[in-house]
Design a protein around this motif. Structure first.
Motif, PDB file in Angstrom:
ATOM      1  N   PRO A   1       5.317  -2.467   5.988  1.00  0.00           N
ATOM      2  CA  PRO A   1       6.168  -2.807   4.841  1.00  0.00           C
ATOM      3  C   PRO A   1       6.683  -1.555   4.149  1.00  0.00           C
ATOM      4  O   PRO A   1       5.935  -0.586   3.968  1.00  0.00           O
ATOM      5  CB  PRO A   1       5.228  -3.597   3.921  1.00  0.00           C
ATOM      6  CG  PRO A   1       4.160  -4.119   4.821  1.00  0.00           C
ATOM      7  CD  PRO A   1       3.980  -3.077   5.886  1.00  0.00           C
ATOM      8  N   TYR A   2       7.943  -1.563   3.781  1.00  0.00           N
ATOM      9  CA  TYR A   2       8.510  -0.373   3.154  1.00  0.00           C
ATOM     10  C   TYR A   2       7.765  -0.053   1.865  1.00  0.00           C
ATOM     11  O   TYR A   2       7.189  -0.921   1.217  1.00  0.00           O
ATOM     12  CB  TYR A   2      10.006  -0.585   2.890  1.00  0.00           C
ATOM     13  CG  TYR A   2      10.371  -0.803   1.439  1.00  0.00           C
ATOM     14  CD1 TYR A   2      10.648   0.277   0.608  1.00  0.00           C
ATOM     15  CD2 TYR A   2      10.431  -2.084   0.889  1.00  0.00           C
ATOM     16  CE1 TYR A   2      10.977   0.090  -0.720  1.00  0.00           C
ATOM     17  CE2 TYR A   2      10.766  -2.277  -0.439  1.00  0.00           C
ATOM     18  CZ  TYR A   2      11.032  -1.188  -1.243  1.00  0.00           C
ATOM     19  OH  TYR A   2      11.351  -1.371  -2.569  1.00  0.00           O
ATOM     20  N   GLY A   3       7.767   1.206   1.487  1.00  0.00           N
ATOM     21  CA  GLY A   3       7.094   1.600   0.255  1.00  0.00           C
ATOM     22  C   GLY A   3       6.762   3.078   0.261  1.00  0.00           C
ATOM     23  O   GLY A   3       7.237   3.850   1.106  1.00  0.00           O
ATOM     24  N   THR A   4       5.917   3.488  -0.689  1.00  0.00           N
ATOM     25  CA  THR A   4       5.538   4.883  -0.869  1.00  0.00           C
ATOM     26  C   THR A   4       4.172   5.109  -0.239  1.00  0.00           C
ATOM     27  O   THR A   4       3.192   4.472  -0.624  1.00  0.00           O
ATOM     28  CB  THR A   4       5.521   5.234  -2.361  1.00  0.00           C
ATOM     29  OG1 THR A   4       6.808   4.960  -2.923  1.00  0.00           O
ATOM     30  CG2 THR A   4       5.203   6.708  -2.564  1.00  0.00           C
TER      31      THR A   4
ATOM     32  N   THR B   1      20.068   3.159   3.048  1.00  0.00           N
ATOM     33  CA  THR B   1      20.109   2.952   1.604  1.00  0.00           C
ATOM     34  C   THR B   1      19.531   1.589   1.288  1.00  0.00           C
ATOM     35  O   THR B   1      19.955   0.571   1.839  1.00  0.00           O
ATOM     36  CB  THR B   1      21.549   3.054   1.082  1.00  0.00           C
ATOM     37  OG1 THR B   1      22.072   4.347   1.405  1.00  0.00           O
ATOM     38  CG2 THR B   1      21.592   2.854  -0.423  1.00  0.00           C
ATOM     39  N   ASN B   2      18.535   1.559   0.429  1.00  0.00           N
ATOM     40  CA  ASN B   2      17.892   0.302   0.061  1.00  0.00           C
ATOM     41  C   ASN B   2      18.687  -0.370  -1.053  1.00  0.00           C
ATOM     42  O   ASN B   2      18.665   0.081  -2.204  1.00  0.00           O
ATOM     43  CB  ASN B   2      16.455   0.562  -0.386  1.00  0.00           C
ATOM     44  CG  ASN B   2      15.739  -0.712  -0.806  1.00  0.00           C
ATOM     45  OD1 ASN B   2      16.212  -1.822  -0.565  1.00  0.00           O
ATOM     46  ND2 ASN B   2      14.587  -0.557  -1.426  1.00  0.00           N
TER      47      ASN B   2
ATOM     48  N   PHE C   1       9.216   5.487   2.325  1.00  0.00           N
ATOM     49  CA  PHE C   1       9.786   5.129   3.617  1.00  0.00           C
ATOM     50  C   PHE C   1      10.631   3.878   3.420  1.00  0.00           C
ATOM     51  O   PHE C   1      10.129   2.844   2.976  1.00  0.00           O
ATOM     52  CB  PHE C   1       8.672   4.901   4.638  1.00  0.00           C
ATOM     53  CG  PHE C   1       7.897   6.154   4.965  1.00  0.00           C
ATOM     54  CD1 PHE C   1       8.179   6.887   6.104  1.00  0.00           C
ATOM     55  CD2 PHE C   1       6.900   6.618   4.115  1.00  0.00           C
ATOM     56  CE1 PHE C   1       7.481   8.052   6.399  1.00  0.00           C
ATOM     57  CE2 PHE C   1       6.195   7.773   4.400  1.00  0.00           C
ATOM     58  CZ  PHE C   1       6.484   8.495   5.548  1.00  0.00           C
ATOM     59  N   GLN C   2      11.920   3.984   3.752  1.00  0.00           N
ATOM     60  CA  GLN C   2      12.892   2.969   3.363  1.00  0.00           C
ATOM     61  C   GLN C   2      12.890   1.764   4.299  1.00  0.00           C
ATOM     62  O   GLN C   2      12.586   1.880   5.493  1.00  0.00           O
ATOM     63  CB  GLN C   2      14.292   3.582   3.346  1.00  0.00           C
ATOM     64  CG  GLN C   2      14.460   4.717   2.363  1.00  0.00           C
ATOM     65  CD  GLN C   2      14.311   4.282   0.915  1.00  0.00           C
ATOM     66  OE1 GLN C   2      14.345   3.096   0.583  1.00  0.00           O
ATOM     67  NE2 GLN C   2      14.152   5.248   0.023  1.00  0.00           N
ATOM     68  N   PRO C   3      13.233   0.573   3.777  1.00  0.00           N
ATOM     69  CA  PRO C   3      13.355  -0.595   4.652  1.00  0.00           C
ATOM     70  C   PRO C   3      14.435  -0.375   5.701  1.00  0.00           C
ATOM     71  O   PRO C   3      15.526   0.102   5.400  1.00  0.00           O
ATOM     72  CB  PRO C   3      13.729  -1.729   3.681  1.00  0.00           C
ATOM     73  CG  PRO C   3      14.279  -1.044   2.470  1.00  0.00           C
ATOM     74  CD  PRO C   3      13.575   0.264   2.380  1.00  0.00           C
TER      75      PRO C   3
ATOM     76  N   HIS D   1      10.702  -3.988   6.391  1.00  0.00           N
ATOM     77  CA  HIS D   1       9.732  -3.080   6.986  1.00  0.00           C
ATOM     78  C   HIS D   1      10.441  -1.842   7.532  1.00  0.00           C
ATOM     79  O   HIS D   1      11.669  -1.797   7.622  1.00  0.00           O
ATOM     80  CB  HIS D   1       8.974  -3.763   8.132  1.00  0.00           C
ATOM     81  CG  HIS D   1       7.927  -4.729   7.671  1.00  0.00           C
ATOM     82  ND1 HIS D   1       8.179  -5.746   6.770  1.00  0.00           N
ATOM     83  CD2 HIS D   1       6.598  -4.839   7.995  1.00  0.00           C
ATOM     84  CE1 HIS D   1       7.057  -6.434   6.562  1.00  0.00           C
ATOM     85  NE2 HIS D   1       6.099  -5.899   7.282  1.00  0.00           N
ATOM     86  N   PHE D   2       9.672  -0.841   7.892  1.00  0.00           N
ATOM     87  CA  PHE D   2      10.171   0.310   8.629  1.00  0.00           C
ATOM     88  C   PHE D   2       9.320   0.493   9.871  1.00  0.00           C
ATOM     89  O   PHE D   2       8.239  -0.093   9.998  1.00  0.00           O
ATOM     90  CB  PHE D   2      10.172   1.580   7.765  1.00  0.00           C
ATOM     91  CG  PHE D   2       8.800   2.055   7.341  1.00  0.00           C
ATOM     92  CD1 PHE D   2       8.091   2.980   8.091  1.00  0.00           C
ATOM     93  CD2 PHE D   2       8.220   1.572   6.179  1.00  0.00           C
ATOM     94  CE1 PHE D   2       6.833   3.414   7.695  1.00  0.00           C
ATOM     95  CE2 PHE D   2       6.957   2.003   5.766  1.00  0.00           C
ATOM     96  CZ  PHE D   2       6.266   2.917   6.531  1.00  0.00           C
TER      97      PHE D   2
END
Length: 576
Positions: free
Chosen positions: A222-225, A328-329, A283-285, A167-168
């Motif tokens: 949750p991370y994602g676009t 960095t994911n 948005f990165q984890p 998550h972020f």
């Protein structure tokens, strides 16, 4: 023994001299880093929301105080030690620890210099607290707004990782002010603000109804676009800053804070397209972000006929601030399933034996799940748990995947997996040159599409725009076979300024374009891309919404096909 020792010592000394001489003859090398010293930053950061460009710390001038003519190449601004990129203060700056004096304080003076003789200046002290990093937000409030927002506001900043590693964290900071000299008819954006997803649904109660001068708690997502929006208490949308001109989203309507385009009939004039600019990004984890609303200078086009003159006005607008450097994911990808299997009922998705998608109805996409990278086993079952199809996929870090479940020519369930391009980067194949960067365009406000054929009764189809016009290059939208993911992974690109459009599907022999229109497959209209029409509370709907989309032909074709299974196109939106 003594003689041997002396000789050995001389030889060793000579060897040492020879070695030291060799060290003096190292090959020259280049260090291309912008910062190449070992400077340590404090926990204090300046967030420059007001366009200041010069800085003096504890009486020491750190920027170049150079003003170049309007048409001069801005890359010629001389670098300084603390500002090696053009020598000017930018949007954020971490205060080096060397400037933190006794008591944890440092004195800052920041200024805005230009060809205009007026110089805007503000001075303030920063205080380092080793237990709590903090940002000092510098606003325009004294010059352009009234109200209780101070010109410089200290805001605690979190550096603690999210409780769930995939998550972020994100929050909203409301620094909006009452504009002193608004344009005629300009809307008033002031009061509580809320953070929402692209369709207008609120992210969390904790990040909703945030009053002026306050900030919300961080919430975990949750991370994602995502395309985050900021909503007023009345439900109207707050624009973001920095709309790219090349994407036609830079000019703002003062009355509605929406994007405008120019129409030519009956006279040239700007008109609203009923879309409010808000960038789409990943948005990165592990990331931590603040969406801050403050008074900004925005461009708009004057309604004065064909002259094309532009001006600027001040309005409250938002921008996204990364509270830590984007991690960095290296660990996670994202996966969803789409039920394109006619007659099968709701489907369940399992990843590595764990159910992650439940009750995915026909012609619908399931929610995304975050998956640890590596070879992944994918199963699709019916409501009773019976396995219908399986597949394996190597999930790469940052990858975004859709598992399409469909029936082949015999009706046997199959899974094919498409890798979705949500980067916003598109190859510009018409360009040429030695620099590989010239081959790519980066979109912040994308209208991008992929197309698929999952109807086994049509051996080869072409997706087109209205009246059979091409939409995307061959291989992206043309000559599509059932269940085959095109090798060309590039997205088809439309622009915000495009007129309302339709997406049609044609059947054809390979290499024939467009072919024969399949009239029994309903046409998709651009307005069908609007997720929730209730978001547009003013009543004026846009022609379309931005995002990353997959358009797929699914179902069966034939006289005896049940109504619910007949061939049709469906829309899957990959960003939220």
């Amino acid at each position: 023994m003594k003689r041997i020792s002396i000789i050995a010592g001389v030889l060793l000394a000579g060897t040492s001299v020879i070695t030291s001489c060799k060290k003096d003859k190292l090959d020259h090398f280049y260090d291309n880093r912008i910062n190449n010293d070992t400077r340590t930053n404090s926990g204090v950061r300046i967030v420059n929301l007001a366009g200041f460009n010069q800085l003096i710390a504890n009486g020491d001038t750190l920027t170049n105080y150079v003003v170049l003519p309007v048409n001069e190449d801005k890359s010629r601004y001389p670098a300084t030690k603390f500002f090696p990129d053009k020598g000017r203060l930018g949007g954020t700056w971490w205060v080096p620890r060397q400037f933190i004096q006794a008591g944890g304080k440092a004195h800052m003076k920041i200024e805005a210099i230009s060809l205009n003789p007026f110089v805007a200046t503000t001075e303030f002290d920063v205080q380092e607290d080793y237990n709590q990093p903090a940002d000092y937000y510098v606003t325009r409030n004294n010059l352009y707004t009234t109200g209780n927002i101070p010109e410089v506001l200290r805001v605690p900043r979190s550096v603690e990782a999210p409780s769930r590693p995939d998550h972020f964290k994100i929050r909203i900071l409301n620094l909006s002010g009452d504009i002193k000299r608004p344009e005629s008819g300009q809307e008033k954006i002031l009061g509580p603000l809320s953070l929402a997803f692209a369709d207008g649904t609120l992210v969390n109660a904790k990040s909703s109804h945030v009053n002026v001068g306050e900030y919300s708690e961080y919430v975990e997502v949750p991370y994602g676009t995502y395309q985050f929006r900021v909503l007023t208490a009345a439900g109207t949308q707050v624009t973001a800053t920095g709309g790219p001109r090349e994407e036609f989203v830079d000019l703002v309507d003062p009355a509605t804070s929406t994007v405008t385009k120019t129409v030519t009939s009956p006279v040239p004039r700007p008109v609203s397209v009923n879309l409010t600019y808000a960038p789409i990004r990943t948005f990165q984890p592990g990331g931590i972000y603040t969406i801050v609303v403050s008074t900004q200078e925005l461009p708009y086009k004057l309604n004065n006929g064909s002259t094309g003159d532009e001006s600027t006005f001040y309005q409250n607008a938002f921008q996204i601030i990364a509270d830590i450097v984007d991690p960095t994911n290296t660990t996670y990808g994202r996966l969803q399933a789409v039920n394109a299997l006619p007659g099968a009922g709701a489907l369940q998705l399992k990843v590595n034996g764990i159910k992650v998608g439940d009750n995915i109805a026909y012609a619908n996409a399931g929610e995304y799940t975050n998956v640890v990278t590596g070879t992944t086993a994918i199963e699709v079952t019916d409501a009773t748990g019976k396995v219908l199809a399986t597949a394996q996929k190597r999930v790469d870090p940052g990858g975004n995947y859709t598992a399409w479940v469909y029936g082949d020519a015999k009706g046997t369930p199959q899974i094919v997996i498409a890798a979705n391009n949500l980067s916003g980067s598109i190859p510009r194949i018409e360009k040429d040159g030695q620099d590989g960067s010239l081959w790519w365009t980066q979109y912040k406000y994308p209208f991008q599409f992929r197309f698929y054929n999952f109807c086994p009764d049509f051996a080869n189809v072409n997706f087109t725009g209205i009246n059979g016009q091409a939409i995307g290059r061959n291989g992206v939208s043309s000559n599509l076979k059932p269940g085959i993911i095109p090798d060309d992974a590039a997205n088809a690109v439309l622009m915000m300024a495009a007129d309302p459009y339709e997406i049609m599907v044609f059947q054809a022999n390979p290499g024939v374009f467009p072919g024969t229109w399949i009239t029994r497959v309903p046409v998709i209209k651009s307005a069908d891309l609007i997720a929730r029409k209730e978001l547009y509370v003013r009543g004026g709907l846009p022609d379309q919404e931005p995002g990353y989309y997959s358009i797929a032909l699914i179902g069966k074709d034939g006289a005896n096909t049940p109504e619910g299974s007949k061939a049709k196109m469906i829309i899957v939106k990959h960003n939220r």
